[in-house]
Write an enzyme that holds these catalytic residues in place. Sequence first.
Site, PDB file in Angstrom:
ATOM      1  N   ASN A  73       0.850  -1.202   0.000  1.00 46.61           N
ATOM      2  CA  ASN A  73       0.000   0.000   0.000  1.00 46.61           C
ATOM      3  C   ASN A  73       0.875   1.238   0.000  1.00 46.61           C
ATOM      4  O   ASN A  73       2.105   1.139  -0.008  1.00 46.61           O
ATOM      5  CB  ASN A  73      -0.965  -0.031   1.195  1.00 46.61           C
ATOM      6  N   PRO A 133      -2.108 -12.045  10.305  1.00 51.85           N
ATOM      7  CA  PRO A 133      -2.326 -11.872  11.750  1.00 51.85           C
ATOM      8  C   PRO A 133      -2.499 -10.392  12.066  1.00 51.85           C
ATOM      9  O   PRO A 133      -1.890  -9.542  11.420  1.00 51.85           O
ATOM     10  CB  PRO A 133      -1.033 -12.415  12.375  1.00 51.85           C
ATOM     11  N   ASP A 134      -3.339 -10.089  13.035  1.00 48.63           N
ATOM     12  CA  ASP A 134      -3.486  -8.699  13.480  1.00 48.63           C
ATOM     13  C   ASP A 134      -2.456  -8.475  14.593  1.00 48.63           C
ATOM     14  O   ASP A 134      -2.615  -8.963  15.714  1.00 48.63           O
ATOM     15  CB  ASP A 134      -4.914  -8.445  13.976  1.00 48.63           C
ATOM     16  N   ASP A 174      -4.006  -6.414   5.123  1.00 55.02           N
ATOM     17  CA  ASP A 174      -4.986  -7.281   5.793  1.00 55.02           C
ATOM     18  C   ASP A 174      -4.894  -8.717   5.289  1.00 55.02           C
ATOM     19  O   ASP A 174      -5.122  -9.652   6.028  1.00 55.02           O
ATOM     20  CB  ASP A 174      -6.400  -6.744   5.556  1.00 55.02           C
ATOM     21  N   LYS A 187     -12.996   1.147  16.369  1.00 55.52           N
ATOM     22  CA  LYS A 187     -11.757   0.362  16.221  1.00 55.52           C
ATOM     23  C   LYS A 187     -11.012   0.246  17.541  1.00 55.52           C
ATOM     24  O   LYS A 187     -10.417  -0.789  17.842  1.00 55.52           O
ATOM     25  CB  LYS A 187     -10.869   1.009  15.149  1.00 55.52           C
ATOM     26  N   PHE A 238      -3.333   2.940  15.331  1.00 55.07           N
ATOM     27  CA  PHE A 238      -3.675   3.984  14.379  1.00 55.07           C
ATOM     28  C   PHE A 238      -4.812   3.473  13.499  1.00 55.07           C
ATOM     29  O   PHE A 238      -4.906   2.274  13.243  1.00 55.07           O
ATOM     30  CB  PHE A 238      -2.474   4.340  13.498  1.00 55.07           C
ATOM     31  N   LYS A 280     -10.041  -3.404  18.890  1.00 56.04           N
ATOM     32  CA  LYS A 280      -8.632  -3.811  19.074  1.00 56.04           C
ATOM     33  C   LYS A 280      -8.306  -3.996  20.556  1.00 56.04           C
ATOM     34  O   LYS A 280      -7.290  -4.589  20.892  1.00 56.04           O
ATOM     35  CB  LYS A 280      -7.690  -2.749  18.490  1.00 56.04           C
TER      36      LYS A 280
HETATM   37  O1  C5P Z   1      -7.925  -2.907  11.329  1.00 55.64           O
HETATM   38  P1  C5P Z   1      -7.043  -1.848  10.843  1.00 55.64           P
HETATM   39  O2  C5P Z   1      -6.004  -2.326   9.849  1.00 55.64           O
HETATM   40  O3  C5P Z   1      -7.702  -0.615  10.332  1.00 55.64           O
HETATM   41  O4  C5P Z   1      -6.241  -1.385  12.162  1.00 55.64           O
HETATM   42  C1  C5P Z   1      -5.228  -0.436  12.128  1.00 55.64           C
HETATM   43  C2  C5P Z   1      -4.344  -0.582  13.334  1.00 55.64           C
HETATM   44  O5  C5P Z   1      -4.052  -1.952  13.580  1.00 55.64           O
HETATM   45  C3  C5P Z   1      -3.000   0.054  13.126  1.00 55.64           C
HETATM   46  O6  C5P Z   1      -2.499   0.437  14.380  1.00 55.64           O
HETATM   47  C4  C5P Z   1      -2.188  -1.071  12.529  1.00 55.64           C
HETATM   48  O7  C5P Z   1      -0.796  -0.893  12.711  1.00 55.64           O
HETATM   49  C5  C5P Z   1      -2.702  -2.259  13.285  1.00 55.64           C
HETATM   50  N1  C5P Z   1      -2.719  -3.508  12.518  1.00 55.64           N
HETATM   51  C6  C5P Z   1      -1.868  -4.533  12.875  1.00 55.64           C
HETATM   52  N2  C5P Z   1      -1.910  -5.724  12.190  1.00 55.64           N
HETATM   53  C7  C5P Z   1      -2.770  -5.913  11.184  1.00 55.64           C
HETATM   54  C8  C5P Z   1      -3.661  -4.882  10.825  1.00 55.64           C
HETATM   55  C9  C5P Z   1      -3.597  -3.694  11.502  1.00 55.64           C
HETATM   56  O8  C5P Z   1      -1.060  -4.364  13.789  1.00 55.64           O
HETATM   57  N3  C5P Z   1      -2.792  -7.056  10.533  1.00 55.64           N
END
Ligand code: C5P
Length: 402
Positions: free
Chosen positions: A213, A310-311, A282, A346, A332, A350
């Site tokens: 991105n 993974p998040d 994502d 969010k 963020f 989170k």
């Molecule tokens: O869900 P979203 O991508 O909008 O969330 C954004 C936040 O989550 C940011 O702080 C980003 O660094 C973190 N994030 C993460 N791992 C992912 C997706 C997002 O740490 N796979």
Amino acid sequence: MSTLAGKHLVLGLSGGIAAYKSAELCRALVKAGATVQVVMTEAAEHFMTAVTLQALSGRPVYTSQWDRREANNMAHINLSREADAIVVAPASADFLAKLLHGRADELLSLMCLARPIDQVPLIVAPAMNREMWLNPATRRNVAQLRADGVHVLDVGQGEQACGETGDGRMLEADEILEDLAAFFAPKILQGQSVLVTAGPTYEAMDPVRGITNLSSGKMGFAVARAAHMAGAQVTLVAGPVHLPTPRGVQRVDVQSARQMLDAVLAHVDAARVFIATAAVADWRPALAAEQKIKKDGSGLPPSLDFVENPDILATVAQSPRGVSGALFCVGFAAESHDLLAHTTAKRLRKGVPLLVGNIGPATFGQDDNALLLVDESGAHTLPQASKQALAIALITHIAKQL
Ligand code: C5P
């Protein structure tokens, strides 16, 4: 670098070829909002003219302790009393030796000796040949000057004017500027450890292609720099970006989301604060082909399956230290609309105490941004400003929560 705005600095030049960098430094300091009074030794005048530095600083340069412009004929007292700091760049080996012994036979060393030691810090940027830098006499002098409270900056490494290669170059003007900005920043995170993710991730589909991105990493790098300026030990896990590492920050380069997660997990136990600014992909291609995917002549594109990444933030925030608050987690959100609603939602999703919203398309790649800080007490806007200024404000906000 707003911490330099309004500061009054004496910029002292001793004799060394690195004096050419001091012209650039002088200009950068003025641009950062400082006023600069240049003082040069006689040796420095062999390398750079006072006219150049007068033009860049907008003030007459002092070169002699016998300067008759001062009504009381005490330039060393007058100029040192009004300074927020004396910065000697370049500081030659000879000048360091003079400082060490408290010699005062020309204006610059006289001024350093005469300064009120508790009110006017002395910062020196050494510059010399590598053998001179390694000489036991210089090693001894640097160690003793540090023990005496002088702030001795690092030296650079590389090719030297003499043709040799090694340690001893003066830092570049932008590096000195960054160190000076850090010097004046309040040390609100002293002794704390901060982990930051920044930039995009790159998810390979074959050896030459992938999905990513437009995140530039600028906001995350600014956050890492601001945390370091505040006195923290900072580790920055960076996706593929073309940005210089903030000074004093430990950087770990990664490509994919899974590599970013591994790097974060390797460093998070030592951290007190985790700030996830990275724009993590994502999804990733389910299978990265080992060889370049070729057109097969059918006119049909290859079919690609995606799996979710993974998040990283949620994983860390839901770990025992994240849940207990021993690790303060900040996320963020890059949104395109309804910033308050999306950022608020969010934050809860989170499970983090603080989520920072910004408008992605308006900020990606830019030097400016505007932030919306959302925590349990509500929302707080940080209006349009440079990413560095916003990062300092964000770090100030975080420090208050610890
Ligand atoms: O869900 P979203 O991508 O909008 O969330 C954004 C936040 O989550 C940011 O702080 C980003 O660094 C973190 N994030 C993460 N791992 C992912 C997706 C997002 O740490 N796979």
